[in-house]
Every structure is written in C-alpha cells, then in structure tokens.
Design a protein around this motif. Sequence first.
Motif, PDB file in Angstrom:
ATOM      1  N   ALA A 100       0.830  -1.205   0.000  1.00 60.54           N
ATOM      2  CA  ALA A 100       0.000   0.000   0.000  1.00 60.54           C
ATOM      3  C   ALA A 100       0.866   1.257   0.000  1.00 60.54           C
ATOM      4  O   ALA A 100       0.622   2.200  -0.774  1.00 60.54           O
ATOM      5  CB  ALA A 100      -0.919   0.000   1.219  1.00 60.54           C
ATOM      6  N   LEU A 101       1.879   1.281   0.857  1.00 58.37           N
ATOM      7  CA  LEU A 101       2.746   2.454   0.925  1.00 58.37           C
ATOM      8  C   LEU A 101       3.585   2.603  -0.340  1.00 58.37           C
ATOM      9  O   LEU A 101       3.813   3.726  -0.817  1.00 58.37           O
ATOM     10  CB  LEU A 101       3.665   2.346   2.146  1.00 58.37           C
ATOM     11  N   ASN A 102       4.021   1.488  -0.878  1.00 57.50           N
ATOM     12  CA  ASN A 102       4.817   1.537  -2.102  1.00 57.50           C
ATOM     13  C   ASN A 102       4.025   2.197  -3.232  1.00 57.50           C
ATOM     14  O   ASN A 102       4.521   3.092  -3.929  1.00 57.50           O
ATOM     15  CB  ASN A 102       5.229   0.115  -2.505  1.00 57.50           C
ATOM     16  N   LYS A 103       2.790   1.764  -3.401  1.00 52.90           N
ATOM     17  CA  LYS A 103       1.950   2.346  -4.446  1.00 52.90           C
ATOM     18  C   LYS A 103       1.643   3.808  -4.142  1.00 52.90           C
ATOM     19  O   LYS A 103       1.621   4.657  -5.050  1.00 52.90           O
ATOM     20  CB  LYS A 103       0.660   1.530  -4.583  1.00 52.90           C
ATOM     21  N   GLY A 104       1.380   4.106  -2.877  1.00 55.43           N
ATOM     22  CA  GLY A 104       1.089   5.489  -2.502  1.00 55.43           C
ATOM     23  C   GLY A 104       2.272   6.409  -2.731  1.00 55.43           C
ATOM     24  O   GLY A 104       2.118   7.544  -3.212  1.00 55.43           O
ATOM     25  N   ILE A 105       3.464   5.929  -2.403  1.00 58.53           N
ATOM     26  CA  ILE A 105       4.682   6.731  -2.578  1.00 58.53           C
ATOM     27  C   ILE A 105       4.914   7.045  -4.053  1.00 58.53           C
ATOM     28  O   ILE A 105       5.183   8.194  -4.430  1.00 58.53           O
ATOM     29  CB  ILE A 105       5.899   5.974  -1.999  1.00 58.53           C
ATOM     30  N   ILE A 106       4.804   6.028  -4.880  1.00 60.07           N
ATOM     31  CA  ILE A 106       5.044   6.225  -6.318  1.00 60.07           C
ATOM     32  C   ILE A 106       4.061   7.241  -6.894  1.00 60.07           C
ATOM     33  O   ILE A 106       4.444   8.160  -7.638  1.00 60.07           O
ATOM     34  CB  ILE A 106       4.943   4.877  -7.063  1.00 60.07           C
ATOM     35  N   LYS A 107       2.785   7.112  -6.539  1.00 58.51           N
ATOM     36  CA  LYS A 107       1.781   8.036  -7.065  1.00 58.51           C
ATOM     37  C   LYS A 107       1.970   9.447  -6.514  1.00 58.51           C
ATOM     38  O   LYS A 107       1.850  10.437  -7.247  1.00 58.51           O
ATOM     39  CB  LYS A 107       0.379   7.528  -6.732  1.00 58.51           C
ATOM     40  N   ALA A 108       2.246   9.547  -5.210  1.00 62.21           N
ATOM     41  CA  ALA A 108       2.394  10.868  -4.583  1.00 62.21           C
ATOM     42  C   ALA A 108       3.578  11.622  -5.172  1.00 62.21           C
ATOM     43  O   ALA A 108       3.469  12.815  -5.524  1.00 62.21           O
ATOM     44  CB  ALA A 108       2.551  10.713  -3.079  1.00 62.21           C
ATOM     45  N   VAL A 109       4.714  10.945  -5.282  1.00 57.97           N
ATOM     46  CA  VAL A 109       5.918  11.602  -5.810  1.00 57.97           C
ATOM     47  C   VAL A 109       5.721  11.966  -7.279  1.00 57.97           C
ATOM     48  O   VAL A 109       6.118  13.052  -7.721  1.00 57.97           O
ATOM     49  CB  VAL A 109       7.150  10.697  -5.624  1.00 57.97           C
ATOM     50  N   GLN A 110       5.105  11.066  -8.027  1.00 58.10           N
ATOM     51  CA  GLN A 110       4.854  11.344  -9.445  1.00 58.10           C
ATOM     52  C   GLN A 110       3.956  12.565  -9.613  1.00 58.10           C
ATOM     53  O   GLN A 110       4.219  13.440 -10.446  1.00 58.10           O
ATOM     54  CB  GLN A 110       4.214  10.126 -10.106  1.00 58.10           C
ATOM     55  N   PHE A 111       2.914  12.636  -8.823  1.00 57.07           N
ATOM     56  CA  PHE A 111       1.981  13.760  -8.922  1.00 57.07           C
ATOM     57  C   PHE A 111       2.669  15.064  -8.521  1.00 57.07           C
ATOM     58  O   PHE A 111       2.518  16.096  -9.195  1.00 57.07           O
ATOM     59  CB  PHE A 111       0.769  13.523  -8.038  1.00 57.07           C
ATOM     60  N   ALA A 112       3.412  15.037  -7.410  1.00 54.76           N
ATOM     61  CA  ALA A 112       4.057  16.257  -6.909  1.00 54.76           C
ATOM     62  C   ALA A 112       5.130  16.759  -7.875  1.00 54.76           C
ATOM     63  O   ALA A 112       5.412  17.962  -7.925  1.00 54.76           O
ATOM     64  CB  ALA A 112       4.667  15.999  -5.541  1.00 54.76           C
TER      65      ALA A 112
END
Length: 290
Positions: A100-112
């Motif tokens: 869950a955190l891995n997917k969240g990190i990838i999406k959050a960093v990509q978006f930011a």
Amino acid sequence: MFTRIASALLVAGLLATSAPAAHAQTTAAKKAAAAKTAAAKKAAASKAAASKAAAAKATAAKAATSKAAAADATAKAAAAATPPPAPLTEAQASAGIKDALNKGIIKAVQFASEPDGFNLNDDIHIPFPEDAILMKTTLSRIPGMNTLINTFETQLNRAAEAAAPKAKDIFLNALANISITDALSLVTSSSTDAATQFLRKSTEAQLIAAFKPDISAAIDQVGAEKAYAKMTSQYNRIPLMTPVQTDLSAYTTQKAVDGLFILLAQEEGKIRKNPAARTTDILKQVFGRK
C-alpha cells in the motif's frame, strides 16, 4: 233520457283525458325504476372492482413479504455456511502495508513532480510565507508589485516540484524499517493515514535534510530568491516597518515535505476505503476484510 246520455258522455270525456296522464306517470315510474336499477348495478360493479383490487394488492404484499423473508433466510443460511476468514498473519500484514505504501509513494511523488503538481493543487500549494504576509499586503498596494508577488509564489511551488523526485528513494528505503509487529498494528488501525504518519516519524528529518540543498538550488534557478530580495528591499525602505527575514529554503522545504505526506495520506486512504483502489491480491486480502 237526455240526462243519462249527457252523463255518459261526460264520463267518457273524463276517461279520455285521464288516460294519457296515467300512461305518462307509469312510463316515468318505469324509467325511474330502471335508472335506480342501473345505478345499483354500477355501484355493485365498482364495489366488486375495489374488492378485487384490494385483494390483489394484499396478495402482492404478502408475496413480497414472503420473498423478502425467503431472501433473508437464504442470506443467513449462506452466512452461517461461510466460515469466517482466517486471522490475518503478521507476514500478510507486512506485505499488505508495504504494498500500500509503495503504491502510494510512487503516485504521490509522481503527482508532486509534475508541472503544477504543487502550484495548482489547493491541498499542497505553497503560499506566501506566513511571517511575510504583512509585507505581501503592504506591497500589493504599490503599482506593479502584485505581478511580482504572484510570480514569486508560483516560483516557490516550482522549486518544490523540482525537488519532489528525490523523496521516492528515501520513502522506499524507509519501508524496510517497518517491523512485522508494526505492520500488523498499522493494518488494523482505524485511522485512514496510520501508515503515512508512521512513515513520517521515521523519514521527515531525513527528507528535510535531503530536500533543502535541492530546494535552495531550485529557488535560485527559478528566480524566487531574486524576486524575494526585490520585495524585501522595497518593503524594508518603508518607514517603521520591521525588516522581513524569512529563510526561503527552510520554509519551502518544510512545505514541500508536508505536501508529499498529504498526498501519501490521500493515497493510503483510498486503498483503505475504496475497493477499486486495491489493485493487487495482497491489498484485497489485507484491506478487504473489514
């Protein structure tokens, strides 16, 4: 003799006159009786139709009740026949929370990291420094300064967007430090951002240290430092104003890190609350149990 004849003629005349009247009365009586009979038949038919409709409605309601009861009984039987899921193991919890955190990190960093990832997102947009709001308000009254103020604020967000990619490796490396025991506690937490807050405690200082040099370089590169120096110079020339001494690098770095954790918390919340966001078997297995 004449008298008898006259009397006879008088009687005959009276009989001739009364016959049509009697006939008319008889006809009217017959019509009234027929109308009354028709009305009675119509009322009886309406009553029969109403009774039939009520009976049909009652039958339908009874059938619906029976159907609902049968469905409820079937559901209860199915629930009784289905054994409860096996308790979540620590290994499953660890794999689930890390995924869950891995997917969240990838999406959050990509978006930011995208253009306007910070600038046009109201949740993480970096505003004018709080301790320089008086300077902003004062300078906005000077012709031509509003453009500079708006440009400066955009530049701060551009600096955060430029530095955001560096957070990915720091976040992912931190996942290895989540113990199995901590993972189980995080999975079963009622908080929708429990894992994000846990990760923040272990990575925030490291993120700030890693971000600050990149933020400082980005601030210079996008021209925010020059814009800020021009504004403070103009402001500090105004009599009786306390000079502004905001550390732009420290301010923007902290806001950038805060923004990344906000995005990560949003991604974690989606996985916890929205089945459609659970895109892997382990996420479905771990977070689909509630």
